[in-house]
Design a protein around this motif. Sequence first.
Motif, PDB file in Angstrom:
ATOM      1  N   LEU A 108       0.872  -1.174  -0.041  1.00 21.45           N
ATOM      2  CA  LEU A 108      -0.049   0.024   0.064  1.00 21.45           C
ATOM      3  C   LEU A 108       0.876   1.414  -0.002  1.00 21.45           C
ATOM      4  O   LEU A 108       0.666   2.252  -0.649  1.00 21.45           O
ATOM      5  N   GLU A 109       1.876   1.279   0.848  1.00 21.48           N
ATOM      6  CA  GLU A 109       2.805   2.463   0.629  1.00 21.48           C
ATOM      7  C   GLU A 109       3.389   2.657  -0.538  1.00 21.48           C
ATOM      8  O   GLU A 109       3.594   3.715  -1.233  1.00 21.48           O
ATOM      9  N   LEU A 110       3.982   1.407  -1.257  1.00 26.62           N
ATOM     10  CA  LEU A 110       4.369   1.495  -2.549  1.00 26.62           C
ATOM     11  C   LEU A 110       3.488   2.342  -3.575  1.00 26.62           C
ATOM     12  O   LEU A 110       3.778   3.287  -4.363  1.00 26.62           O
ATOM     13  N   TYR A 111       2.300   1.802  -3.359  1.00 27.58           N
ATOM     14  CA  TYR A 111       1.213   2.198  -4.334  1.00 27.58           C
ATOM     15  C   TYR A 111       1.086   3.726  -4.241  1.00 27.58           C
ATOM     16  O   TYR A 111       0.952   4.512  -5.147  1.00 27.58           O
ATOM     17  N   THR A 112       0.941   4.175  -2.957  1.00 28.10           N
ATOM     18  CA  THR A 112       0.813   5.601  -2.509  1.00 28.10           C
ATOM     19  C   THR A 112       1.923   6.403  -3.343  1.00 28.10           C
ATOM     20  O   THR A 112       1.586   7.464  -4.010  1.00 28.10           O
ATOM     21  N   LYS A 113       3.069   5.945  -3.162  1.00 32.84           N
ATOM     22  CA  LYS A 113       4.141   6.721  -3.714  1.00 32.84           C
ATOM     23  C   LYS A 113       4.425   6.592  -4.886  1.00 32.84           C
ATOM     24  O   LYS A 113       5.009   7.737  -5.517  1.00 32.84           O
ATOM     25  N   MET A 114       3.985   5.598  -5.679  1.00 33.50           N
ATOM     26  CA  MET A 114       3.939   5.566  -7.037  1.00 33.50           C
ATOM     27  C   MET A 114       3.109   6.377  -7.685  1.00 33.50           C
ATOM     28  O   MET A 114       3.261   6.892  -8.869  1.00 33.50           O
ATOM     29  N   ASN A 115       1.809   6.484  -6.889  1.00 30.92           N
ATOM     30  CA  ASN A 115       0.600   7.179  -7.581  1.00 30.92           C
ATOM     31  C   ASN A 115       0.870   8.746  -7.208  1.00 30.92           C
ATOM     32  O   ASN A 115       0.812   9.541  -8.249  1.00 30.92           O
ATOM     33  N   PHE A 116       1.381   9.109  -6.069  1.00 31.69           N
ATOM     34  CA  PHE A 116       1.300  10.645  -5.674  1.00 31.69           C
ATOM     35  C   PHE A 116       2.823  11.215  -5.745  1.00 31.69           C
ATOM     36  O   PHE A 116       2.821  12.278  -5.975  1.00 31.69           O
ATOM     37  N   GLN A 117       3.894  10.321  -5.821  1.00 28.74           N
ATOM     38  CA  GLN A 117       5.260  10.795  -5.771  1.00 28.74           C
ATOM     39  C   GLN A 117       5.973  10.438  -6.979  1.00 28.74           C
ATOM     40  O   GLN A 117       7.229  10.702  -7.264  1.00 28.74           O
TER      41      GLN A 117
END
Length: 228
Positions: free
Chosen positions: A126-135
Motif C-alpha cells: 500500500l505504501e509503494l502504491y501511494t508513492k508510485m501514485n502521488f510521488q
Amino acid sequence: MERLKLRHEIKHEISTSDYIAVQHRLKYIAGKDPNADQSGRYKIRSLYFDNVDNKALKEKIIGLNNREKFRIRYYNGDTRHIKLEKKGKINGLCYKKSTRLTVEQCEQIISGDIKWMRFSDDLLLLELYTKMNFQQLRPRILVDYVREPYIYKPGNVRITFDSGIKTGLNSKELFNQQTVSMNTHAVNKIIMEVKFDEFLPEIISDIIQLGQRQSSAFSKYAASRIFG
C-alpha cells in the motif's frame, strides 16, 4: 503501529589484501549464511526505485540522516523468493521492511499496472502504491553484485563482503538473466558492511579493525546511477 527494529550499519571500502586479512580471521568465529552456496557466496539482483526528481539519489548523496528507498530483490536467479524491500534510516540508524512478491506482481509493478495494490492488505504494498501514485516513484535501475555473508550471533552481527557491482543501465528486465550489465566504477571494489543491534562485540570490532581506514557512505545504488 509497527515498531521498527533499528540497527547500526558501518561500511568500509576495502582492498583485496584487507578482505583476505579480515575474512581469514572472521571465518574462525563467525558462521556462514545458510543461504550461501558452497563458495559461501550468493548473487543478488535488485531493481531500485526513484522518482523524476531523483529523491532517493539526492538524499543519499546529501547524506540525510532520515531517508528511504524501495527495491525489488531476489537471489541466485531464484524467482520463487522475491522481496519488495523498503530500506531507510532514522537518525542515522537503519531499518528494513519487506514483503513477498510473485513474478506476475513484479511485472505488473514494472509495467505501471498498480491499481491492484490499492486493495492489498499488505501495508508495504500500500505504501509503494501511494508513492508510485502521488510521488511518481518508478523502477529506475538494475544492480547486480556478489555477496559473501557471515553471521555472529552475539549482538546479532552480520558482516558482508560485496563485490563485482554491475548495473543494467536503463533496463527494467528484472528476470532476464541475459540483460547486458555494465561495470560500475566500483566493480573492482570490495564493500564490507557490518550490521548489528545495540552493541558490536569487541571480538568483531578487533577483527574488522583496519588501521586508520574510515567508514564510508558507499551506495551501490548511487554508484550505478552514475550512468543515468
